[in-house]
Design an enzyme around this catalytic site. Structure first.
Site, mmCIF file in Angstrom:
data_model
loop_
_atom_site.group_PDB
_atom_site.id
_atom_site.type_symbol
_atom_site.label_atom_id
_atom_site.label_comp_id
_atom_site.label_asym_id
_atom_site.label_seq_id
_atom_site.Cartn_x
_atom_site.Cartn_y
_atom_site.Cartn_z
ATOM 1 N N ARG A 156 -12.096 5.959 8.169
ATOM 2 C CA ARG A 156 -10.855 6.770 7.535
ATOM 3 C C ARG A 156 -11.396 7.914 6.839
ATOM 4 O O ARG A 156 -12.145 7.723 5.808
ATOM 5 C CB ARG A 156 -10.012 5.578 6.936
ATOM 6 C CG ARG A 156 -8.571 6.195 6.927
ATOM 7 C CD ARG A 156 -7.701 4.963 6.147
ATOM 8 N NE ARG A 156 -8.257 4.581 4.680
ATOM 9 C CZ ARG A 156 -7.220 4.058 4.011
ATOM 10 N NH1 ARG A 156 -6.006 3.882 4.294
ATOM 11 N NH2 ARG A 156 -7.769 4.001 2.867
ATOM 12 N N ASP B 204 8.390 3.548 2.485
ATOM 13 C CA ASP B 204 7.255 3.307 1.596
ATOM 14 C C ASP B 204 6.660 4.522 1.849
ATOM 15 O O ASP B 204 6.174 4.962 3.019
ATOM 16 C CB ASP B 204 6.397 2.125 1.734
ATOM 17 C CG ASP B 204 5.200 2.129 0.842
ATOM 18 O OD1 ASP B 204 4.785 3.130 0.341
ATOM 19 O OD2 ASP B 204 4.925 0.806 0.485
ATOM 20 N N TYR C 191 -1.582 6.914 -7.208
ATOM 21 C CA TYR C 191 -3.054 7.027 -7.336
ATOM 22 C C TYR C 191 -3.816 7.594 -6.145
ATOM 23 O O TYR C 191 -4.998 7.777 -6.091
ATOM 24 C CB TYR C 191 -3.672 5.808 -7.859
ATOM 25 C CG TYR C 191 -3.228 4.492 -7.164
ATOM 26 C CD1 TYR C 191 -3.806 4.202 -5.947
ATOM 27 C CD2 TYR C 191 -2.293 3.599 -7.413
ATOM 28 C CE1 TYR C 191 -3.368 3.307 -4.857
ATOM 29 C CE2 TYR C 191 -1.769 2.631 -6.829
ATOM 30 C CZ TYR C 191 -2.449 2.391 -5.664
ATOM 31 O OH TYR C 191 -2.003 1.300 -4.844
ATOM 32 N N LYS C 192 -2.975 7.951 -4.965
ATOM 33 C CA LYS C 192 -3.381 8.470 -3.778
ATOM 34 C C LYS C 192 -3.305 9.900 -4.095
ATOM 35 O O LYS C 192 -4.278 10.422 -4.573
ATOM 36 C CB LYS C 192 -2.899 7.823 -2.634
ATOM 37 C CG LYS C 192 -2.907 6.239 -2.677
ATOM 38 C CD LYS C 192 -2.025 5.277 -1.394
ATOM 39 C CE LYS C 192 -2.712 4.108 -1.570
ATOM 40 N NZ LYS C 192 -1.587 3.044 -1.045
ATOM 41 N N PHE D 176 1.625 -1.819 5.456
ATOM 42 C CA PHE D 176 0.445 -2.141 4.673
ATOM 43 C C PHE D 176 0.729 -3.564 4.286
ATOM 44 O O PHE D 176 1.890 -4.100 4.105
ATOM 45 C CB PHE D 176 0.394 -1.277 3.268
ATOM 46 C CG PHE D 176 -0.592 -1.583 2.466
ATOM 47 C CD1 PHE D 176 -2.136 -0.812 2.607
ATOM 48 C CD2 PHE D 176 -0.777 -2.286 1.397
ATOM 49 C CE1 PHE D 176 -2.945 -0.982 1.870
ATOM 50 C CE2 PHE D 176 -1.765 -2.266 0.742
ATOM 51 C CZ PHE D 176 -3.040 -1.712 0.745
HETATM 52 C C1 LIG Z 1 -1.682 1.623 -1.333
HETATM 53 C C2 LIG Z 1 -0.634 0.915 -0.825
HETATM 54 C C3 LIG Z 1 0.114 -0.029 -1.731
HETATM 55 C C4 LIG Z 1 -0.555 -0.623 -2.679
HETATM 56 O O1 LIG Z 1 0.431 -1.469 -3.471
HETATM 57 P P1 LIG Z 1 -0.302 -1.837 -5.031
HETATM 58 O O2 LIG Z 1 0.811 -2.549 -5.487
HETATM 59 O O3 LIG Z 1 -0.161 -0.343 -5.930
HETATM 60 O O4 LIG Z 1 -1.528 -2.351 -5.162
HETATM 61 C C5 LIG Z 1 1.088 -0.585 -1.136
HETATM 62 N N1 LIG Z 1 1.764 -0.329 -0.076
HETATM 63 C C6 LIG Z 1 1.208 0.643 0.741
HETATM 64 C C7 LIG Z 1 2.323 1.059 1.978
HETATM 65 C C8 LIG Z 1 0.147 1.198 0.441
HETATM 66 O O5 LIG Z 1 -0.377 2.414 1.238
#
Ligand SMILES: *Cc1c(COP(=O)(O)O)cnc(C)c1O
Length: 395
Positions: free
Chosen positions: A354, A182, A207-208, A111
């Site tokens: 997705r 992660d 939040y996911k 990400f």
């Molecule tokens: C959703 C997601 C994020 C989001 O990071 P935030 O700091 O909460 O905006 C980061 N890394 C991964 C791998 C994600 O899937």
């Protein structure tokens, strides 16, 4: 109670929600908890609530509940901030553990924010660190003794491809590297054994699949045996051994709490605390089987009806998380048309549609109904309507 447990969620009428991998739905009880924490705790108890409503221990209590979902012991997970911050903290502490090495190994499916945080940290440290991003399948071969830290996202946010956590962690350790996972798309999506993996760090958001609401606090795990030697890069007072001693010098807490920074987001943490109730009594193995059942049905139905869509996720369910992606060159417009019909998924550039599968609140009838809509949008070319081409800021 078996799955699904839709009655615990507040799902809008007429919506089939296939985006719980991006923002989970509202657990019904979280609405009342939000009203209570705002109206009574903040509104009436005011600052006394740090003691009277035990706000002070809420970050640890929520951390312990998340620990239970990721296969970590109590006391090993700290909560707060956003995932981007937790990535920064884990990577800074991990690099500090390997001062003689200069390579951070990630992959080009990670990400973006994880990579951006690594780039910013490398610039800040200014010791010539290099961030390598091979293709995900080339990661095992790229682990060598120049690598300080292997930092990977377990489930790929675009395709759902799953890294082999145990094998990669072992390879990282054999090469003398520190491992960071992660779990953004893993926590609440599949069984995890973070303690068993022996990884030094894990981070994730809530939040996911954990349904904590937009901007809900993130979490960070550190392996208990390394905690007392970790050097926090962000030395906030909530990570201090005695925050209310108001000492002038930083002295880290002798626990994972040292990875906290500032004042916890009490309203969001309270909502998350109640949101986690929906997991009571859920077997992660049962959840995984249900998730595979839904995603296998979805793939079969969509491929049968829409030959123009190409599966962009691994076909083997054991090699994917809890989402399915299809590539389609008009994917953005097709997704807009689906959303208008109440089938909510999302789009990731350049051409990925997705769909997330959350067995707590989805069943096979939902999947078949979603496939009906996808078939209509694709076979009748409903996506051609110009209104579906208008790009929003969030896709
Ligand atoms: C959703 C997601 C994020 C989001 O990071 P935030 O700091 O909460 O905006 C980061 N890394 C991964 C791998 C994600 O899937």
């Amino acid at each position: 109670m078996s799955l699904p447990r839709k009655h615990l969620f507040s799902i809008p009428e007429g919506v089939i929600y296939l985006d719980g991998n991006s923002l989970g739905v509202l657990p019904a009880a979280a609405r009342e908890r939000a009203a209570q924490v705002i109206g009574d705790e903040w509104g009436q108890q005011l600052i006394r609530a740090w003691n009277t409503a035990d706000w002070m221990s809420l970050p640890q209590r929520v951390g312990d509940r998340i620990a239970g979902l990721i296969g970590a012991p109590k006391g090993s997970v700290a909560t707060g901030d956003t995932l981007s911050i937790k990535v920064f903290q884990a990577l800074a502490a991990a690099l500090d553990m390997r001062p003689d090495r200069k390579v951070v190994l990630s992959d080009n499916g990670n990400f973006p924010t994880d990579l951006y945080m690594a780039q910013g940290l490398a610039r800040l440290i200014d010791k010539g660190h290099e961030i390598r991003t091979p293709a995900p399948e080339d990661v095992p071969d790229a682990i060598d003794d120049s690598v300080a830290v292997v930092m990977l996202t377990h489930v790929d946010y675009r395709t759902g491809r799953l890294h082999d956590m145990a094998a990669i962690t072992r390879a990282a350790h054999d090469a003398g590297a520190v491992m960071i996972w992660d779990l953004a798309h893993s926590a609440g999506a599949l069984p995890l054994d973070i303690a068993g993996s022996q990884a030094e760090f894990a981070v994730g958001c809530t939040y996911k699949y954990l349904n904590g609401g937009p901007g809900a606090p993130a979490f960070i795990y550190a392996r208990p045996d390394i905690v007392e030697d970790l050097a926090p890069a962000l030395c906030g007072w909530m990570g201090h051994d005695a925050p209310f001693a108001m000492e002038l010098g930083y002295r880290p807490a002798m626990s994972t709490e040292r990875l906290r920074v500032g004042t916890p987001p009490i309203i969001q943490l309270s909502i998350l605390d109640t949101a986690l109730d929906v997991w009571d009594g859920v077997s992660m193995e049962e959840l995984r089987q249900a998730s595979i059942g839904l995603s296998e049905l979805f793939i079969a139905e969509v491929e049968k009806r829409c030959p123009g869509l190409r599966l962009a996720s691994p076909r083997d369910p054991a090699a994917r998380g809890s989402q399915v992606s299809f590539a389609f060159d008009q994917g953005y417009a097709a997704m807009q048309a689906l959303i208008e019909r109440g089938v909510i998924g999302d789009f990731r550039a350049p051409d990925i549609m997705r769909f997330g599968f959350t067995p707590l609140y989805l069943d096979k009838a939902d999947v078949r109904a979603a496939a009906d809509h996808i078939e209509a949008v694709i076979s009748q070319e409903i996506w051609r309507d110009p209104k579906y081409q208008v790009k929003s800021r969030v896709t």
